[in-house]
Write a protein that holds these residues in place. Structure first.
Motif, PDB file in Angstrom:
ATOM      1  N   THR A 147      -3.932 -12.678   1.077  1.00 50.44           N
ATOM      2  CA  THR A 147      -4.514 -13.032   2.364  1.00 50.44           C
ATOM      3  C   THR A 147      -3.394 -13.329   3.358  1.00 50.44           C
ATOM      4  O   THR A 147      -2.217 -13.408   2.983  1.00 50.44           O
ATOM      5  CB  THR A 147      -5.388 -14.292   2.256  1.00 50.44           C
ATOM      6  N   LEU A 148      -3.808 -13.523   4.615  1.00 47.06           N
ATOM      7  CA  LEU A 148      -2.810 -13.821   5.649  1.00 47.06           C
ATOM      8  C   LEU A 148      -2.139 -15.173   5.357  1.00 47.06           C
ATOM      9  O   LEU A 148      -0.946 -15.338   5.611  1.00 47.06           O
ATOM     10  CB  LEU A 148      -3.481 -13.845   7.022  1.00 47.06           C
ATOM     11  N   CYS A 149      -2.917 -16.118   4.814  1.00 46.80           N
ATOM     12  CA  CYS A 149      -2.337 -17.431   4.487  1.00 46.80           C
ATOM     13  C   CYS A 149      -1.256 -17.273   3.414  1.00 46.80           C
ATOM     14  O   CYS A 149      -0.192 -17.905   3.489  1.00 46.80           O
ATOM     15  CB  CYS A 149      -3.412 -18.394   3.985  1.00 46.80           C
ATOM     16  N   ALA A 150      -1.553 -16.428   2.417  1.00 47.74           N
ATOM     17  CA  ALA A 150      -0.569 -16.201   1.351  1.00 47.74           C
ATOM     18  C   ALA A 150       0.714 -15.628   1.952  1.00 47.74           C
ATOM     19  O   ALA A 150       1.821 -15.950   1.505  1.00 47.74           O
ATOM     20  CB  ALA A 150      -1.150 -15.264   0.305  1.00 47.74           C
ATOM     21  N   GLU A 151       0.562 -14.796   2.980  1.00 45.68           N
ATOM     22  CA  GLU A 151       1.730 -14.190   3.629  1.00 45.68           C
ATOM     23  C   GLU A 151       2.574 -15.273   4.322  1.00 45.68           C
ATOM     24  O   GLU A 151       3.808 -15.241   4.277  1.00 45.68           O
ATOM     25  CB  GLU A 151       1.242 -13.137   4.635  1.00 45.68           C
ATOM     26  N   ILE A 152       1.894 -16.242   4.931  1.00 46.37           N
ATOM     27  CA  ILE A 152       2.625 -17.327   5.604  1.00 46.37           C
ATOM     28  C   ILE A 152       3.376 -18.171   4.575  1.00 46.37           C
ATOM     29  O   ILE A 152       4.521 -18.558   4.783  1.00 46.37           O
ATOM     30  CB  ILE A 152       1.664 -18.194   6.453  1.00 46.37           C
ATOM     31  N   GLN A 174      -1.091  -5.127   4.432  1.00 48.33           N
ATOM     32  CA  GLN A 174      -2.119  -4.660   3.491  1.00 48.33           C
ATOM     33  C   GLN A 174      -3.177  -5.723   3.233  1.00 48.33           C
ATOM     34  O   GLN A 174      -3.514  -6.064   2.091  1.00 48.33           O
ATOM     35  CB  GLN A 174      -1.473  -4.228   2.177  1.00 48.33           C
ATOM     36  N   VAL A 175      -3.659  -6.256   4.331  1.00 43.76           N
ATOM     37  CA  VAL A 175      -4.704  -7.292   4.261  1.00 43.76           C
ATOM     38  C   VAL A 175      -5.877  -6.815   5.098  1.00 43.76           C
ATOM     39  O   VAL A 175      -5.688  -6.210   6.154  1.00 43.76           O
ATOM     40  CB  VAL A 175      -4.164  -8.634   4.835  1.00 43.76           C
ATOM     41  N   THR A 176      -7.096  -7.058   4.619  1.00 46.03           N
ATOM     42  CA  THR A 176      -8.256  -6.695   5.442  1.00 46.03           C
ATOM     43  C   THR A 176      -8.754  -7.954   6.154  1.00 46.03           C
ATOM     44  O   THR A 176      -8.555  -9.068   5.676  1.00 46.03           O
ATOM     45  CB  THR A 176      -9.413  -6.136   4.584  1.00 46.03           C
ATOM     46  N   ALA A 177      -9.397  -7.743   7.289  1.00 48.24           N
ATOM     47  CA  ALA A 177      -9.926  -8.890   8.041  1.00 48.24           C
ATOM     48  C   ALA A 177     -11.321  -8.543   8.530  1.00 48.24           C
ATOM     49  O   ALA A 177     -11.726  -7.377   8.495  1.00 48.24           O
ATOM     50  CB  ALA A 177      -9.010  -9.193   9.217  1.00 48.24           C
ATOM     51  N   GLU A 178     -12.059  -9.564   8.991  1.00 43.88           N
ATOM     52  CA  GLU A 178     -13.406  -9.337   9.491  1.00 43.88           C
ATOM     53  C   GLU A 178     -13.369  -8.372  10.669  1.00 43.88           C
ATOM     54  O   GLU A 178     -12.436  -8.405  11.477  1.00 43.88           O
ATOM     55  CB  GLU A 178     -14.035 -10.652   9.976  1.00 43.88           C
ATOM     56  N   LEU A 222       0.939 -14.655  14.196  1.00 41.82           N
ATOM     57  CA  LEU A 222      -0.015 -14.552  15.308  1.00 41.82           C
ATOM     58  C   LEU A 222      -0.495 -13.110  15.404  1.00 41.82           C
ATOM     59  O   LEU A 222       0.311 -12.190  15.572  1.00 41.82           O
ATOM     60  CB  LEU A 222       0.669 -14.973  16.622  1.00 41.82           C
ATOM     61  N   LEU A 223      -1.798 -12.914  15.252  1.00 42.62           N
ATOM     62  CA  LEU A 223      -2.356 -11.574  15.402  1.00 42.62           C
ATOM     63  C   LEU A 223      -3.213 -11.551  16.660  1.00 42.62           C
ATOM     64  O   LEU A 223      -4.159 -12.340  16.775  1.00 42.62           O
ATOM     65  CB  LEU A 223      -3.213 -11.195  14.195  1.00 42.62           C
ATOM     66  N   THR A 224      -2.875 -10.691  17.593  1.00 38.98           N
ATOM     67  CA  THR A 224      -3.633 -10.566  18.835  1.00 38.98           C
ATOM     68  C   THR A 224      -4.301  -9.183  18.833  1.00 38.98           C
ATOM     69  O   THR A 224      -3.960  -8.353  17.983  1.00 38.98           O
ATOM     70  CB  THR A 224      -2.685 -10.676  20.047  1.00 38.98           C
ATOM     71  N   PRO A 225      -5.199  -8.913  19.763  1.00 35.83           N
ATOM     72  CA  PRO A 225      -5.844  -7.591  19.754  1.00 35.83           C
ATOM     73  C   PRO A 225      -4.821  -6.451  19.790  1.00 35.83           C
ATOM     74  O   PRO A 225      -5.055  -5.391  19.219  1.00 35.83           O
ATOM     75  CB  PRO A 225      -6.691  -7.610  21.025  1.00 35.83           C
ATOM     76  N   GLU A 226      -3.676  -6.710  20.445  1.00 34.67           N
ATOM     77  CA  GLU A 226      -2.661  -5.647  20.558  1.00 34.67           C
ATOM     78  C   GLU A 226      -1.943  -5.404  19.231  1.00 34.67           C
ATOM     79  O   GLU A 226      -1.564  -4.282  18.918  1.00 34.67           O
ATOM     80  CB  GLU A 226      -1.595  -6.010  21.613  1.00 34.67           C
ATOM     81  N   THR A 227      -1.741  -6.484  18.454  1.00 39.14           N
ATOM     82  CA  THR A 227      -0.918  -6.333  17.251  1.00 39.14           C
ATOM     83  C   THR A 227      -1.736  -6.306  15.955  1.00 39.14           C
ATOM     84  O   THR A 227      -1.219  -5.976  14.898  1.00 39.14           O
ATOM     85  CB  THR A 227       0.076  -7.519  17.141  1.00 39.14           C
ATOM     86  N   MET A 228      -3.020  -6.666  16.064  1.00 39.12           N
ATOM     87  CA  MET A 228      -3.859  -6.882  14.874  1.00 39.12           C
ATOM     88  C   MET A 228      -3.826  -5.717  13.886  1.00 39.12           C
ATOM     89  O   MET A 228      -3.435  -5.886  12.725  1.00 39.12           O
ATOM     90  CB  MET A 228      -5.301  -7.144  15.344  1.00 39.12           C
ATOM     91  N   ALA A 229      -4.217  -4.531  14.345  1.00 40.74           N
ATOM     92  CA  ALA A 229      -4.397  -3.402  13.422  1.00 40.74           C
ATOM     93  C   ALA A 229      -3.094  -3.094  12.682  1.00 40.74           C
ATOM     94  O   ALA A 229      -3.078  -2.961  11.450  1.00 40.74           O
ATOM     95  CB  ALA A 229      -4.892  -2.188  14.190  1.00 40.74           C
ATOM     96  N   ALA A 230      -1.998  -3.015  13.450  1.00 43.19           N
ATOM     97  CA  ALA A 230      -0.720  -2.633  12.844  1.00 43.19           C
ATOM     98  C   ALA A 230      -0.256  -3.678  11.832  1.00 43.19           C
ATOM     99  O   ALA A 230       0.197  -3.338  10.737  1.00 43.19           O
ATOM    100  CB  ALA A 230       0.319  -2.455  13.944  1.00 43.19           C
ATOM    101  N   ARG A 231      -0.400  -4.969  12.187  1.00 40.52           N
ATOM    102  CA  ARG A 231       0.069  -6.035  11.294  1.00 40.52           C
ATOM    103  C   ARG A 231      -0.765  -6.085  10.008  1.00 40.52           C
ATOM    104  O   ARG A 231      -0.233  -6.287   8.918  1.00 40.52           O
ATOM    105  CB  ARG A 231       0.007  -7.400  12.004  1.00 40.52           C
ATOM    106  N   LEU A 232      -2.094  -5.901  10.155  1.00 34.75           N
ATOM    107  CA  LEU A 232      -2.959  -5.937   8.963  1.00 34.75           C
ATOM    108  C   LEU A 232      -2.594  -4.798   8.021  1.00 34.75           C
ATOM    109  O   LEU A 232      -2.541  -4.976   6.806  1.00 34.75           O
ATOM    110  CB  LEU A 232      -4.437  -5.837   9.362  1.00 34.75           C
ATOM    111  N   GLU A 233      -2.297  -3.640   8.618  1.00 34.44           N
ATOM    112  CA  GLU A 233      -1.945  -2.489   7.788  1.00 34.44           C
ATOM    113  C   GLU A 233      -0.610  -2.733   7.093  1.00 34.44           C
ATOM    114  O   GLU A 233      -0.468  -2.513   5.891  1.00 34.44           O
ATOM    115  CB  GLU A 233      -1.879  -1.237   8.648  1.00 34.44           C
ATOM    116  N   GLU A 234       0.314  -3.243   7.873  1.00 32.66           N
ATOM    117  CA  GLU A 234       1.654  -3.527   7.326  1.00 32.66           C
ATOM    118  C   GLU A 234       1.573  -4.541   6.171  1.00 32.66           C
ATOM    119  O   GLU A 234       2.247  -4.407   5.158  1.00 32.66           O
ATOM    120  CB  GLU A 234       2.502  -4.070   8.478  1.00 32.66           C
TER     121      GLU A 234
END
Ligand SMILES: Nc1nc2c(ncn2[C@@H]2O[C@H](COP(=O)(O)OP(=O)(O)OP(=O)(O)O)[C@@H](O)[C@H]2O)c(=O)[nH]1
Length: 450
Positions: free
Chosen positions: A194-199, A221-225, A207-219
């Motif tokens: 999860t993202l918490c595990a990554e932290i 390898q975490v899925t989000a709502e 910080l995931l914003t609409p601009e960075t969300m997709a790329a960061r999640l892919e990088e």
């Protein structure tokens, strides 16, 4: 526009770090100096013709109107503070010095940006509130609730969670999670991947914003709502190291987090980590004082506390209660023949079986070496206590397999009843203890000795 006629010294005025305004009686801007762009985000040209009140944060409007009325009545205002929404949507705190020019029929005001000062003030207040919460909170969950409230005064925090990290076990747990969309009752679900595990892994905020969300999640390898808009998590670090993660998030339609919000959350995270650690230590000390280390059952002192409470209730409601005193027979032989370690394991297994055959409201305590006490806080008939004693005997009847050693253990049980055998804790325990000795020396059956 009448800009020039109202601003003969505009070139000097434009050098000021504060912004100078001239506003008519209706609040319409007729002149704004150059600094208004730095403070409000609008150029002077964009500002002129606007109504100041429209830019003021809703909650500050009425107060500001009253202040403007005072100014026009001839009472200059020196330190009037209010908040405006900048062109970029950010909020700016302003301190005004304003007076009325009867000749021009204008309010002349100087606006100083005090956003930084206000932030420092509110951070100070927040840090104080967090350390206060660390002392006032009754337990960890109460502390998390309070921290949630406090963080909510700094930034949008409708969705908020605290994840704790157990470094020894390398495990995450979710003791506090408020989420307007994702409902889950399982607060101890492991959070690997999860993202918490990554932290926790990186030790860095995320910080995931609409601009960075997709790329960061892919990088990562975490899925989000699907409808997640922004996600912000900061590590909770104490002098011991990483103890968890603090997270806030928003869904589509909500507010967006910025780098500034990340800084803010990071800034308070150290104080939060200290508060959590203090509360954990306190809970740990309390647990040590109340529970037996070997079996994790309540100890003698804690049993007395619970018995006292149960007796008070029974007295008030004219009810009954019962105490069962249990001692293992020839336990010493286990120690002597198989060793203390096997004896320890046997005591732990006995504790487990005792707990399994009790109700949630009953208390099973270990009060000495091989001595246990069961408190049945509400029974209606004396026979019920005998039935429980029989259940206990049955539970301990089948052999224990301790590291391949099959051990048959017998136990002696003495029973005391309130109100028949005593009015207070000491009398009842004494009675049950005596009854236990009689049982041990006679037929090993449980006894209600009258
Ligand atoms: N392994 C282990 N033994 C303990 C612990 N605490 C006390 N004991 C031992 O438990 C035994 C309890 O003594 P007794 O109740 O006299 O022993 P017993 O053989 O059960 O005697 P009876 O009840 O008369 O049958 C002693 O040998 C203590 O050393 C413990 O935490 N672990």
């Amino acid at each position: 526009m009448e800009m020039t006629s109202h601003a003969p010294l505009a070139s000097f005025i434009d050098l000021l770090m504060d912004a100078v305004f001239a506003v008519n009686a209706d609040g319409c801007v007729v002149f704004a100096s150059a600094s208004c762009e730095r403070i409000f985000g609008y150029t002077p040209q964009e500002m002129v013709g606007k109504t100041m009140f429209d830019m003021i944060v809703e909650e500050d409007r009425e107060r500001t109107r009253q202040s403007a009325r005072d100014v026009m009545l001839g009472y200059p205002q020196f330190h009037f503070e209010n908040r405006y929404i900048r062109k970029d949507g950010q909020i700016v705190h302003i301190m005004w010095a304003t007076r009325w020019s009867p000749a021009d029929q204008l309010r002349i005001g100087v606006a100083r940006d005090i956003t930084g000062l206000k932030r420092a003030e509110s951070m100070q207040a927040v840090l104080y509130l967090i350390s206060e919460a660390a002392y006032a909170a009754e337990d960890l969950i109460a502390l998390f609730k309070r921290i949630h409230q406090i963080v909510g005064t700094l930034l949008p925090a409708d969705n908020f969670s605290v994840t704790l990290y157990d470094e020894e076990k390398d495990q995450l747990s979710f003791p506090y999670r408020i989420d307007e969309v994702e409902q889950t009752s399982d607060v101890s679900k492991p959070a690997a991947g999860t993202l918490c595990a990554e932290i926790i892994r990186s030790g860095q905020p995320l910080l995931l914003t609409p601009e960075t969300m997709a790329a960061r999640l892919e990088e990562l390898q975490v899925t989000a709502e699907q409808n997640l808009l922004c996600w912000l998590g900061v590590p909770l670090k104490s002098h011991k190291g990483m103890i968890g993660v603090l997270m806030v998030k928003t869904y589509v339609g909500g507010a967006c987090y910025s780098e500034k919000d990340q800084e803010l959350l990071q800034f308070v995270s150290t104080q939060i980590a200290i508060a959590i650690e203090r509360q954990q230590m306190q809970s740990g000390l309390l647990h040590m004082a109340q529970y037996d280390q070997l079996t994790a059952l309540p100890n003698r002192g804690f049993l007395y506390d619970r018995l006292k409470v149960a007796l008070a209730t029974a007295r008030r409601e004219q009810g009954r209660l019962s105490v069962l005193y249990l001692d293992l027979d020839k336990f010493k032989q286990v120690n002597d023949t198989l060793g203390h370690d096997i004896g320890d394991l046997l005591l732990q297994e006995v504790a487990k079986r005792l707990k399994q055959c009790m109700r949630e409201s009953d208390t099973v305590a270990r009060i000495g070496g091989d001595e246990f006490v069961v408190l049945l806080p509400s029974i209606s008939l004396p026979e019920q206590a005998e039935l429980v004693a029989e259940k206990v005997r049955h539970a301990l009847n089948s052999p224990f397999n301790i590291n391949g050693h099959y051990l048959n253990i017998r136990s002696s049980i003495g029973i005391a009843l309130y109100p028949e055998h005593g009015d207070n804790e000491q009398q009842l325990l004494k009675h049950a203890d005596n009854a236990m000795y009689l049982a041990k020396n006679n037929d090993h059956r449980s006894r209600i000795d009258s």
